[in-house]
Design an enzyme around this catalytic site. Structure first.
Site, PDB file in Angstrom:
ATOM      1  N   ASP A 121      80.849 -15.168   4.627  1.00  0.00           N
ATOM      2  CA  ASP A 121      79.546 -15.499   5.366  1.00  0.00           C
ATOM      3  C   ASP A 121      80.078 -17.598   5.579  1.00  0.00           C
ATOM      4  OD1 ASP A 121      77.650 -17.197   6.941  1.00  0.00           O
ATOM      5  OD2 ASP A 121      76.420 -16.215   5.533  1.00  0.00           O
ATOM      6  N   GLU A 139      84.333 -19.118  19.225  1.00  0.00           N
ATOM      7  CA  GLU A 139      83.369 -19.078  19.507  1.00  0.00           C
ATOM      8  C   GLU A 139      82.597 -18.179  18.451  1.00  0.00           C
ATOM      9  OE1 GLU A 139      83.585 -16.481  22.915  1.00  0.00           O
ATOM     10  OE2 GLU A 139      85.113 -17.969  24.131  1.00  0.00           O
ATOM     11  N   HIS A 143      76.384 -17.581  16.577  1.00  0.00           N
ATOM     12  CA  HIS A 143      76.284 -17.208  15.944  1.00  0.00           C
ATOM     13  C   HIS A 143      75.602 -18.051  13.899  1.00  0.00           C
ATOM     14  CE1 HIS A 143      76.440 -13.599  18.537  1.00  0.00           C
ATOM     15  NE2 HIS A 143      78.511 -14.036  17.944  1.00  0.00           N
TER      16      HIS A 143
END
Ligand SMILES: C[S@@+](CC[C@H](N)C(=O)[O-])C[C@H]1O[C@@H](n2cnc3c(N)ncnc32)[C@H](O)[C@@H]1O
Length: 280
Positions: A121, A139, A143
């Site tokens: 992460d 991109e 999120h």
């Protein structure tokens, strides 16, 4: 912390469900395409590769440079970077399925020596300080629940003077009601955190020790993506519906069309440098 972990889990399930569908309909560059103008009839494959080329030129790594690919998808942009510059790329994603696919793609391309893919992460990077010469996030930051923390972590693992390149969909205020509705639908259906604005990105980068921040709005070059992607998914609707069910496929088609038509949603390419005078 618990909320963040569950958000990241949702994003991983998205890429292991509808994301796999998009790989089939759109291609393995899971990002927007770049078309020069209305007369440009490049295929999706050529246009998405051209966007990657633009990012490679902004990152500009030397041969052998260590590059962190934040949100590497199934590894196609990383392999294009390796082919162009012989950089050593470490790709991270929060999906084990993508790690496996990217590792396999790299082996098939004979590039296992210059690539590594692993589950991590960006908000909590498993790397030492100053580990990389460069990084890009293609991109993926849309999120991330805490973009400030992601950029702090990225700054930490970049060596002073290291380059960062970001490509991301953003919101472009002022937003009308339709743009707000589309952004809300993206947030709830696709596990997108609140879309950033250009000003927010500049502020977060500055706060995290980046300098020489160059923000380009290339919305007019990539805007065709939404309609073409919707058409590509619609053309294979029945086949794709068998993988993940008809509802997400139909919802995706409708939302991409609405997003493409909304001037409140744009696209930025950002380059910045970790302050050469900084220390970790
Ligand atoms: C739209 S895809 C882009 C994939 C790839 N960069 C490309 O251009 O083909 C977004 C990627 O970001 C990854 N991602 C999402 N949240 C992440 C996080 N918190 N940390 C690392 N990767 C993340 C997803 O797993 C996915 O691989």
């Amino acid at each position: 912390m618990a909320a963040e972990i569950s958000d990241v889990g949702n994003v991983a399930s998205f890429y292991e469900g509808l994301g796999q569908v998009l790989n089939i309909a759109w291609g393995e560059n899971l990002h927007y395409g770049y078309w020069e103008d209305d007369a440009d009839d490049s295929t999706v494959e050529a246009a998405t590769a051209r966007l990657t080329d633009l990012l490679i030129s902004l990152l500009d790594p030397a041969p052998g440079a260590g590059v962190l690919d934040i949100g590497c998808g199934v590894g196609k942009p990383a392999l294009q970077l390796v082919a162009a510059r012989k950089a050593r790329v470490t790709g991270i994603t929060i999906s084990d399925v993508e790690v496996k696919q990217a590792t396999q793609r790299a082996a098939e391309a004979g590039r296992s020596d210059l690539t590594t893919f692993r589950n991590a992460d960006v908000q909590d990077l498993p790397f030492d300080d100053d580990s990389f010469d460069g990084a890009w996030a293609v991109e993926s930051l849309l999120h991330v629940p805490d973009r400030g923390r992601a950029l702090a972590e990225t700054a930490r693992v970049l060596r002073p003077g290291g380059r960062l390149v970001i490509a991301d969909t953003v919101q472009r205020p002022p937003l009308d009601a339709e743009a707000r509705a589309v952004l809300d639908a993206f947030r709830t259906s696709y596990h997108v955190s609140a879309y950033a604005t250009a000003d927010e990105y500049r502020g977060l980068l500055t706060a995290n020790g980046f300098v020489d921040i160059d923000i380009r709005d290339i919305s007019d070059k990539v805007v065709r993506t939404g309609m073409i992607m919707a058409d590509a998914v619609e053309a294979r609707r029945d086949e794709l519906a068998r993988i993940d069910g008809p509802e997400p496929v139909d919802q995706y088609i409708g939302l991409m069309r609405r997003a493409a038509a909304s001037p409140g949603i744009g696209y930025l390419v950002i380059a910045a440098t970790r302050d050469p005078a900084s220390t970790s």
